[in-house]
Write a protein that holds these residues in place. Structure first.
Motif, PDB file in Angstrom:
ATOM      1  N   MET A   1      13.696   0.599  -5.167  1.00  0.00           N
ATOM      2  CA  MET A   1      12.398   0.001  -4.981  1.00  0.00           C
ATOM      3  C   MET A   1      11.885  -0.471  -6.331  1.00  0.00           C
ATOM      4  SD  MET A   1       9.046   1.586  -3.096  1.00  0.00           S
ATOM      5  CE  MET A   1       8.418   2.653  -4.362  1.00  0.00           C
ATOM      6  N   LYS A   2      11.373  -1.671  -6.362  1.00  0.00           N
ATOM      7  CA  LYS A   2      10.780  -2.194  -7.585  1.00  0.00           C
ATOM      8  C   LYS A   2       9.431  -1.525  -7.799  1.00  0.00           C
ATOM      9  CE  LYS A   2      13.048  -6.613  -7.397  1.00  0.00           C
ATOM     10  NZ  LYS A   2      12.939  -8.038  -7.543  1.00  0.00           N
ATOM     11  N   PRO A   3       8.928  -1.574  -9.037  1.00  0.00           N
ATOM     12  CA  PRO A   3       7.606  -0.983  -9.259  1.00  0.00           C
ATOM     13  C   PRO A   3       6.611  -1.556  -8.257  1.00  0.00           C
ATOM     14  CG  PRO A   3       8.570  -1.673 -11.328  1.00  0.00           C
ATOM     15  CD  PRO A   3       9.478  -2.169 -10.237  1.00  0.00           C
ATOM     16  N   GLY A   4       5.923  -0.698  -7.588  1.00  0.00           N
ATOM     17  CA  GLY A   4       5.025  -1.140  -6.529  1.00  0.00           C
ATOM     18  C   GLY A   4       3.581  -0.900  -6.876  1.00  0.00           C
ATOM     19  N   PRO A   5       2.768  -0.940  -5.860  1.00  0.00           N
ATOM     20  CA  PRO A   5       1.340  -0.728  -6.075  1.00  0.00           C
ATOM     21  C   PRO A   5       1.066   0.669  -6.621  1.00  0.00           C
ATOM     22  CG  PRO A   5       1.791  -1.489  -3.834  1.00  0.00           C
ATOM     23  CD  PRO A   5       3.101  -1.197  -4.475  1.00  0.00           C
ATOM     24  N   LYS A   6       0.025   0.764  -7.397  1.00  0.00           N
ATOM     25  CA  LYS A   6      -0.377   2.061  -7.950  1.00  0.00           C
ATOM     26  C   LYS A   6      -0.995   2.908  -6.833  1.00  0.00           C
ATOM     27  CE  LYS A   6      -1.204   0.330 -12.548  1.00  0.00           C
ATOM     28  NZ  LYS A   6      -2.155   0.103 -13.631  1.00  0.00           N
ATOM     29  N   PRO A   7      -0.912   4.217  -6.964  1.00  0.00           N
ATOM     30  CA  PRO A   7      -1.557   5.088  -5.970  1.00  0.00           C
ATOM     31  C   PRO A   7      -3.055   4.808  -5.897  1.00  0.00           C
ATOM     32  CG  PRO A   7      -0.152   6.355  -7.447  1.00  0.00           C
ATOM     33  CD  PRO A   7      -0.232   4.972  -8.011  1.00  0.00           C
ATOM     34  N   VAL A   8      -3.624   5.061  -4.727  1.00  0.00           N
ATOM     35  CA  VAL A   8      -5.051   4.851  -4.505  1.00  0.00           C
ATOM     36  C   VAL A   8      -5.676   6.194  -4.149  1.00  0.00           C
ATOM     37  CG1 VAL A   8      -6.756   3.746  -3.014  1.00  0.00           C
ATOM     38  CG2 VAL A   8      -4.698   2.494  -3.684  1.00  0.00           C
ATOM     39  N   SER A   9      -6.821   6.479  -4.744  1.00  0.00           N
ATOM     40  CA  SER A   9      -7.556   7.689  -4.425  1.00  0.00           C
ATOM     41  C   SER A   9      -9.045   7.346  -4.412  1.00  0.00           C
ATOM     42  CB  SER A   9      -7.267   8.783  -5.461  1.00  0.00           C
ATOM     43  OG  SER A   9      -7.951   9.957  -5.126  1.00  0.00           O
ATOM     44  N   LEU A  10      -9.674   7.498  -3.252  1.00  0.00           N
ATOM     45  CA  LEU A  10     -11.098   7.211  -3.101  1.00  0.00           C
ATOM     46  C   LEU A  10     -11.802   8.475  -2.636  1.00  0.00           C
ATOM     47  CD1 LEU A  10     -10.715   3.960  -0.955  1.00  0.00           C
ATOM     48  CD2 LEU A  10     -11.125   4.051  -3.410  1.00  0.00           C
ATOM     49  N   ALA A  11     -12.950   8.745  -3.187  1.00  0.00           N
ATOM     50  CA  ALA A  11     -13.754   9.883  -2.746  1.00  0.00           C
ATOM     51  C   ALA A  11     -15.219   9.466  -2.769  1.00  0.00           C
ATOM     52  CB  ALA A  11     -13.529  11.085  -3.647  1.00  0.00           C
ATOM     53  N   THR A  12     -15.851   9.471  -1.612  1.00  0.00           N
ATOM     54  CA  THR A  12     -17.254   9.092  -1.484  1.00  0.00           C
ATOM     55  C   THR A  12     -17.937  10.094  -0.555  1.00  0.00           C
ATOM     56  OG1 THR A  12     -17.104   7.743   0.524  1.00  0.00           O
ATOM     57  CG2 THR A  12     -16.493   6.661  -1.561  1.00  0.00           C
ATOM     58  N   GLY A  26      16.721   7.590  -2.764  1.00  0.00           N
ATOM     59  CA  GLY A  26      17.106   6.365  -2.072  1.00  0.00           C
ATOM     60  C   GLY A  26      16.278   6.048  -0.840  1.00  0.00           C
ATOM     61  N   LYS A  27      15.207   6.786  -0.617  1.00  0.00           N
ATOM     62  CA  LYS A  27      14.354   6.545   0.549  1.00  0.00           C
ATOM     63  C   LYS A  27      12.940   6.224   0.100  1.00  0.00           C
ATOM     64  CE  LYS A  27      16.924   9.594   3.564  1.00  0.00           C
ATOM     65  NZ  LYS A  27      16.875  10.735   4.476  1.00  0.00           N
ATOM     66  N   LEU A  28      12.261   5.421   0.888  1.00  0.00           N
ATOM     67  CA  LEU A  28      10.867   5.092   0.634  1.00  0.00           C
ATOM     68  C   LEU A  28       9.990   6.174   1.261  1.00  0.00           C
ATOM     69  CD1 LEU A  28       8.573   3.209  -0.258  1.00  0.00           C
ATOM     70  CD2 LEU A  28       8.856   2.008   1.926  1.00  0.00           C
ATOM     71  N   VAL A  29       9.126   6.759   0.456  1.00  0.00           N
ATOM     72  CA  VAL A  29       8.213   7.791   0.940  1.00  0.00           C
ATOM     73  C   VAL A  29       6.781   7.267   0.750  1.00  0.00           C
ATOM     74  CG1 VAL A  29       7.386  10.152   0.639  1.00  0.00           C
ATOM     75  CG2 VAL A  29       9.815   9.623   0.313  1.00  0.00           C
ATOM     76  N   ILE A  30       6.072   7.140   1.858  1.00  0.00           N
ATOM     77  CA  ILE A  30       4.674   6.707   1.813  1.00  0.00           C
ATOM     78  C   ILE A  30       3.823   7.874   2.284  1.00  0.00           C
ATOM     79  CG2 ILE A  30       2.945   5.138   2.763  1.00  0.00           C
ATOM     80  CD1 ILE A  30       5.198   3.080   3.109  1.00  0.00           C
ATOM     81  N   GLU A  31       2.828   8.218   1.499  1.00  0.00           N
ATOM     82  CA  GLU A  31       1.904   9.280   1.867  1.00  0.00           C
ATOM     83  C   GLU A  31       0.503   8.681   1.964  1.00  0.00           C
ATOM     84  OE1 GLU A  31       2.615  12.109  -1.279  1.00  0.00           O
ATOM     85  OE2 GLU A  31       4.030  13.202  -0.010  1.00  0.00           O
ATOM     86  N   GLU A  32      -0.179   9.015   3.045  1.00  0.00           N
ATOM     87  CA  GLU A  32      -1.509   8.476   3.270  1.00  0.00           C
ATOM     88  C   GLU A  32      -2.350   9.527   3.981  1.00  0.00           C
ATOM     89  OE1 GLU A  32      -3.173   4.295   4.907  1.00  0.00           O
ATOM     90  OE2 GLU A  32      -1.728   5.262   6.220  1.00  0.00           O
ATOM     91  N   SER A  33      -3.591   9.659   3.549  1.00  0.00           N
ATOM     92  CA  SER A  33      -4.501  10.560   4.252  1.00  0.00           C
ATOM     93  C   SER A  33      -5.910   9.977   4.217  1.00  0.00           C
ATOM     94  CB  SER A  33      -4.488  11.960   3.640  1.00  0.00           C
ATOM     95  OG  SER A  33      -5.071  11.951   2.364  1.00  0.00           O
ATOM     96  N   GLN A  60      -4.848  -0.324   2.289  1.00  0.00           N
ATOM     97  CA  GLN A  60      -3.845  -0.386   3.350  1.00  0.00           C
ATOM     98  C   GLN A  60      -3.190  -1.755   3.449  1.00  0.00           C
ATOM     99  OE1 GLN A  60      -6.186   0.974   6.715  1.00  0.00           O
ATOM    100  NE2 GLN A  60      -5.309   3.020   6.524  1.00  0.00           N
ATOM    101  N   SER A  61      -3.793  -2.754   2.862  1.00  0.00           N
ATOM    102  CA  SER A  61      -3.269  -4.116   2.937  1.00  0.00           C
ATOM    103  C   SER A  61      -2.366  -4.480   1.763  1.00  0.00           C
ATOM    104  CB  SER A  61      -4.433  -5.119   2.979  1.00  0.00           C
ATOM    105  OG  SER A  61      -5.209  -4.905   4.121  1.00  0.00           O
ATOM    106  N   GLN A  62      -2.133  -3.548   0.855  1.00  0.00           N
ATOM    107  CA  GLN A  62      -1.290  -3.829  -0.305  1.00  0.00           C
ATOM    108  C   GLN A  62       0.112  -4.238   0.137  1.00  0.00           C
ATOM    109  OE1 GLN A  62      -1.833  -1.118  -3.840  1.00  0.00           O
ATOM    110  NE2 GLN A  62      -2.422   0.228  -2.154  1.00  0.00           N
ATOM    111  N   GLU A  63       0.673  -5.155  -0.592  1.00  0.00           N
ATOM    112  CA  GLU A  63       2.035  -5.576  -0.308  1.00  0.00           C
ATOM    113  C   GLU A  63       3.015  -4.598  -0.987  1.00  0.00           C
ATOM    114  OE1 GLU A  63       4.681  -9.197  -1.785  1.00  0.00           O
ATOM    115  OE2 GLU A  63       3.126  -9.801  -0.351  1.00  0.00           O
ATOM    116  N   LEU A  64       3.969  -4.160  -0.235  1.00  0.00           N
ATOM    117  CA  LEU A  64       4.986  -3.237  -0.750  1.00  0.00           C
ATOM    118  C   LEU A  64       6.334  -3.902  -0.573  1.00  0.00           C
ATOM    119  CD1 LEU A  64       5.530  -0.433  -1.899  1.00  0.00           C
ATOM    120  CD2 LEU A  64       5.641   0.427   0.436  1.00  0.00           C
ATOM    121  N   VAL A  65       6.987  -4.260  -1.664  1.00  0.00           N
ATOM    122  CA  VAL A  65       8.266  -4.953  -1.625  1.00  0.00           C
ATOM    123  C   VAL A  65       9.385  -3.949  -1.827  1.00  0.00           C
ATOM    124  CG1 VAL A  65       9.692  -6.742  -2.685  1.00  0.00           C
ATOM    125  CG2 VAL A  65       7.209  -7.058  -2.517  1.00  0.00           C
ATOM    126  N   VAL A  66      10.291  -3.902  -0.877  1.00  0.00           N
ATOM    127  CA  VAL A  66      11.438  -3.023  -0.941  1.00  0.00           C
ATOM    128  C   VAL A  66      12.692  -3.903  -1.063  1.00  0.00           C
ATOM    129  CG1 VAL A  66      12.753  -1.232   0.239  1.00  0.00           C
ATOM    130  CG2 VAL A  66      10.277  -1.331   0.496  1.00  0.00           C
TER     131      VAL A  66
END
Length: 68
Positions: A1-12, A26-33, A60-66
């Motif tokens: 995987m090429k360098p992708g979007p930076k992690p996002v953390s929002l707290a309000t 060798g696997k793509l791991v996406i974590e979201e909460s 959630q709309s970030q482009e992720l290129v694999v």
């Protein structure tokens, strides 16, 4: 995987959102909460709540290129 979007953390006061993607063995791991406490959003708070919702949408709309 090429360098992708930076992690996002929002707290309000309206909720919290976290998103990250990485390559692991060798696997793509996406974590979201998303955590939103049950609450009443008063009309005066609508703009701030909408801003939080837009920020989650944008993350959630970030482009992720694999690629090999």
């Amino acid at each position: 995987m090429k360098p992708g979007p930076k992690p996002v953390s929002l707290a309000t006061p309206y909720g919290a959102y976290r998103w990250s993607a990485r390559e692991e063995a060798g696997k793509l791991v996406i974590e979201e909460s998303l955590s939103m406490p049950q609450q009443r959003v008063r009309p005066a708070q609508y703009p701030a709540f909408a801003e939080f919702a837009r920020a989650v949408d944008q993350a959630q709309s970030q482009e992720l290129v694999v690629a090999p």
